[in-house]
Design a protein around this motif. Structure first.
Motif, PDB file in Angstrom:
ATOM      1  N   GLY A 188     -22.469   3.611   9.929  1.00 49.48           N
ATOM      2  CA  GLY A 188     -23.524   4.577   9.611  1.00 49.48           C
ATOM      3  C   GLY A 188     -24.715   3.918   8.954  1.00 49.48           C
ATOM      4  O   GLY A 188     -25.861   4.228   9.262  1.00 49.48           O
ATOM      5  N   MET A 189     -24.460   2.985   8.052  1.00 50.94           N
ATOM      6  CA  MET A 189     -25.552   2.288   7.372  1.00 50.94           C
ATOM      7  C   MET A 189     -26.287   1.392   8.349  1.00 50.94           C
ATOM      8  O   MET A 189     -27.510   1.287   8.303  1.00 50.94           O
ATOM      9  CB  MET A 189     -25.010   1.479   6.192  1.00 50.94           C
ATOM     10  CG  MET A 189     -26.089   0.824   5.366  1.00 50.94           C
ATOM     11  SD  MET A 189     -27.398   1.923   4.755  1.00 50.94           S
ATOM     12  CE  MET A 189     -26.531   2.915   3.593  1.00 50.94           C
ATOM     13  N   ARG A 190     -25.562   0.743   9.252  1.00 54.12           N
ATOM     14  CA  ARG A 190     -26.211  -0.118  10.244  1.00 54.12           C
ATOM     15  C   ARG A 190     -27.129   0.704  11.141  1.00 54.12           C
ATOM     16  O   ARG A 190     -28.251   0.288  11.438  1.00 54.12           O
ATOM     17  CB  ARG A 190     -25.156  -0.835  11.082  1.00 54.12           C
ATOM     18  CG  ARG A 190     -25.767  -1.840  12.033  1.00 54.12           C
ATOM     19  CD  ARG A 190     -24.717  -2.612  12.764  1.00 54.12           C
ATOM     20  NE  ARG A 190     -23.982  -3.432  11.815  1.00 54.12           N
ATOM     21  CZ  ARG A 190     -22.777  -3.912  12.032  1.00 54.12           C
ATOM     22  NH1 ARG A 190     -22.151  -3.644  13.145  1.00 54.12           N
ATOM     23  NH2 ARG A 190     -22.173  -4.659  11.134  1.00 54.12           N
ATOM     24  N   ALA A 191     -26.679   1.878  11.553  1.00 55.37           N
ATOM     25  CA  ALA A 191     -27.515   2.741  12.397  1.00 55.37           C
ATOM     26  C   ALA A 191     -28.725   3.244  11.618  1.00 55.37           C
ATOM     27  O   ALA A 191     -29.843   3.265  12.141  1.00 55.37           O
ATOM     28  CB  ALA A 191     -26.695   3.919  12.910  1.00 55.37           C
ATOM     29  N   TYR A 192     -28.503   3.635  10.369  1.00 52.24           N
ATOM     30  CA  TYR A 192     -29.606   4.106   9.524  1.00 52.24           C
ATOM     31  C   TYR A 192     -30.645   3.002   9.358  1.00 52.24           C
ATOM     32  O   TYR A 192     -31.838   3.223   9.569  1.00 52.24           O
ATOM     33  CB  TYR A 192     -29.065   4.549   8.165  1.00 52.24           C
ATOM     34  CG  TYR A 192     -30.143   4.806   7.137  1.00 52.24           C
ATOM     35  CD1 TYR A 192     -30.837   6.008   7.137  1.00 52.24           C
ATOM     36  CD2 TYR A 192     -30.472   3.859   6.177  1.00 52.24           C
ATOM     37  CE1 TYR A 192     -31.828   6.257   6.203  1.00 52.24           C
ATOM     38  CE2 TYR A 192     -31.456   4.099   5.234  1.00 52.24           C
ATOM     39  CZ  TYR A 192     -32.131   5.291   5.255  1.00 52.24           C
ATOM     40  OH  TYR A 192     -33.120   5.538   4.339  1.00 52.24           O
ATOM     41  N   CYS A 193     -30.179   1.810   8.960  1.00 51.26           N
ATOM     42  CA  CYS A 193     -31.120   0.708   8.724  1.00 51.26           C
ATOM     43  C   CYS A 193     -31.832   0.294  10.005  1.00 51.26           C
ATOM     44  O   CYS A 193     -33.026   0.013   9.985  1.00 51.26           O
ATOM     45  CB  CYS A 193     -30.389  -0.497   8.125  1.00 51.26           C
ATOM     46  SG  CYS A 193     -29.862  -0.220   6.422  1.00 51.26           S
ATOM     47  N   GLY A 194     -31.110   0.277  11.115  1.00 55.45           N
ATOM     48  CA  GLY A 194     -31.727  -0.108  12.384  1.00 55.45           C
ATOM     49  C   GLY A 194     -32.858   0.823  12.775  1.00 55.45           C
ATOM     50  O   GLY A 194     -33.950   0.378  13.128  1.00 55.45           O
ATOM     51  N   GLY A 224     -38.861   1.576  12.886  1.00 55.92           N
ATOM     52  CA  GLY A 224     -40.082   2.325  12.561  1.00 55.92           C
ATOM     53  C   GLY A 224     -40.979   1.561  11.609  1.00 55.92           C
ATOM     54  O   GLY A 224     -42.194   1.524  11.773  1.00 55.92           O
ATOM     55  N   ARG A 225     -40.383   0.940  10.610  1.00 57.67           N
ATOM     56  CA  ARG A 225     -41.150   0.185   9.602  1.00 57.67           C
ATOM     57  C   ARG A 225     -41.842  -1.015  10.229  1.00 57.67           C
ATOM     58  O   ARG A 225     -42.953  -1.365   9.862  1.00 57.67           O
ATOM     59  CB  ARG A 225     -40.197  -0.271   8.490  1.00 57.67           C
ATOM     60  CG  ARG A 225     -40.845  -1.033   7.375  1.00 57.67           C
ATOM     61  CD  ARG A 225     -41.405  -0.100   6.365  1.00 57.67           C
ATOM     62  NE  ARG A 225     -42.002  -0.825   5.239  1.00 57.67           N
ATOM     63  CZ  ARG A 225     -42.850  -0.292   4.403  1.00 57.67           C
ATOM     64  NH1 ARG A 225     -43.198   0.966   4.510  1.00 57.67           N
ATOM     65  NH2 ARG A 225     -43.355  -0.985   3.431  1.00 57.67           N
ATOM     66  N   CYS A 226     -41.181  -1.680  11.178  1.00 56.71           N
ATOM     67  CA  CYS A 226     -41.701  -2.918  11.773  1.00 56.71           C
ATOM     68  C   CYS A 226     -42.410  -2.696  13.107  1.00 56.71           C
ATOM     69  O   CYS A 226     -42.702  -3.659  13.821  1.00 56.71           O
ATOM     70  CB  CYS A 226     -40.549  -3.903  11.960  1.00 56.71           C
ATOM     71  SG  CYS A 226     -39.772  -4.404  10.415  1.00 56.71           S
ATOM     72  N   CYS A 286     -39.610  -9.408  10.755  1.00 56.27           N
ATOM     73  CA  CYS A 286     -39.710  -8.163  10.010  1.00 56.27           C
ATOM     74  C   CYS A 286     -38.389  -7.405  10.057  1.00 56.27           C
ATOM     75  O   CYS A 286     -37.889  -6.939   9.026  1.00 56.27           O
ATOM     76  CB  CYS A 286     -40.839  -7.302  10.578  1.00 56.27           C
ATOM     77  SG  CYS A 286     -41.092  -5.733   9.713  1.00 56.27           S
ATOM     78  N   LEU A 287     -37.796  -7.293  11.243  1.00 54.54           N
ATOM     79  CA  LEU A 287     -36.527  -6.585  11.395  1.00 54.54           C
ATOM     80  C   LEU A 287     -35.412  -7.268  10.608  1.00 54.54           C
ATOM     81  O   LEU A 287     -34.568  -6.607  10.008  1.00 54.54           O
ATOM     82  CB  LEU A 287     -36.146  -6.467  12.864  1.00 54.54           C
ATOM     83  CG  LEU A 287     -37.002  -5.508  13.688  1.00 54.54           C
ATOM     84  CD1 LEU A 287     -36.707  -5.668  15.167  1.00 54.54           C
ATOM     85  CD2 LEU A 287     -36.767  -4.078  13.238  1.00 54.54           C
ATOM     86  N   LYS A 288     -35.402  -8.593  10.604  1.00 45.65           N
ATOM     87  CA  LYS A 288     -34.372  -9.340   9.881  1.00 45.65           C
ATOM     88  C   LYS A 288     -34.433  -9.036   8.385  1.00 45.65           C
ATOM     89  O   LYS A 288     -33.430  -8.651   7.778  1.00 45.65           O
ATOM     90  CB  LYS A 288     -34.552 -10.837  10.107  1.00 45.65           C
ATOM     91  CG  LYS A 288     -33.594 -11.687   9.310  1.00 45.65           C
ATOM     92  CD  LYS A 288     -33.886 -13.159   9.493  1.00 45.65           C
ATOM     93  CE  LYS A 288     -33.014 -14.013   8.598  1.00 45.65           C
ATOM     94  NZ  LYS A 288     -33.344 -15.435   8.701  1.00 45.65           N
ATOM     95  N   TYR A 289     -35.605  -9.205   7.786  1.00 47.41           N
ATOM     96  CA  TYR A 289     -35.733  -8.999   6.346  1.00 47.41           C
ATOM     97  C   TYR A 289     -35.649  -7.527   5.948  1.00 47.41           C
ATOM     98  O   TYR A 289     -35.106  -7.192   4.896  1.00 47.41           O
ATOM     99  CB  TYR A 289     -37.007  -9.655   5.813  1.00 47.41           C
ATOM    100  CG  TYR A 289     -36.880 -11.149   5.838  1.00 47.41           C
ATOM    101  CD1 TYR A 289     -35.989 -11.799   4.996  1.00 47.41           C
ATOM    102  CD2 TYR A 289     -37.605 -11.916   6.732  1.00 47.41           C
ATOM    103  CE1 TYR A 289     -35.841 -13.170   5.037  1.00 47.41           C
ATOM    104  CE2 TYR A 289     -37.470 -13.294   6.774  1.00 47.41           C
ATOM    105  CZ  TYR A 289     -36.578 -13.914   5.925  1.00 47.41           C
ATOM    106  OH  TYR A 289     -36.416 -15.270   5.962  1.00 47.41           O
TER     107      TYR A 289
END
Length: 97
Positions: free
Chosen positions: A34-40, A45-47, A56-59
């Motif tokens: 769930g956290m991986r999906a949320y963060c992804g 969107g952020r990057c 950007c996605l890595k950090y």
């Protein structure tokens, strides 16, 4: 009458047991998946407008997993997530995009 109560109890107990088997805790929103999906999704969107999206996605992913939040938008708004805002690289610069 007593027979009906025992059958009902057994049915509810079996239903509860099977629900734990079919829906393990790791698939819950607070779990690892769930956290991986949320963060992804939040980091994509952020990057979205970043020049170096892979970096950007890595950090962003590292920061999100540690802080459990990502500021809204593609830039700024870091006040929404103080942990994300305050993370620093080894050189003292902001780590999170």
């Amino acid at each position: 009458m007593n027979y009906k109560k025992s059958v009902t109890f057994f049915f509810l107990f079996a239903l509860l047991t099977f629900s734990f088997i079919l829906f393990p805790a790791t698939a819950a929103p607070g779990g690892r998946r769930g956290m991986r999906a949320y963060c992804g999704s939040r980091c994509r969107g952020r990057c979205a407008k970043a020049g170096f999206q892979d970096r950007c996605l890595k950090y962003c992913g590292i920061c999100c997993r540690e802080c459990k939040c990502v500021p809204s938008g593609t830039f700024g708004n870091k006040h929404q997530c103080p942990c994300y805002r305050d993370m620093r690289s080894s050189k003292g610069k902001p780590k999170c995009p």
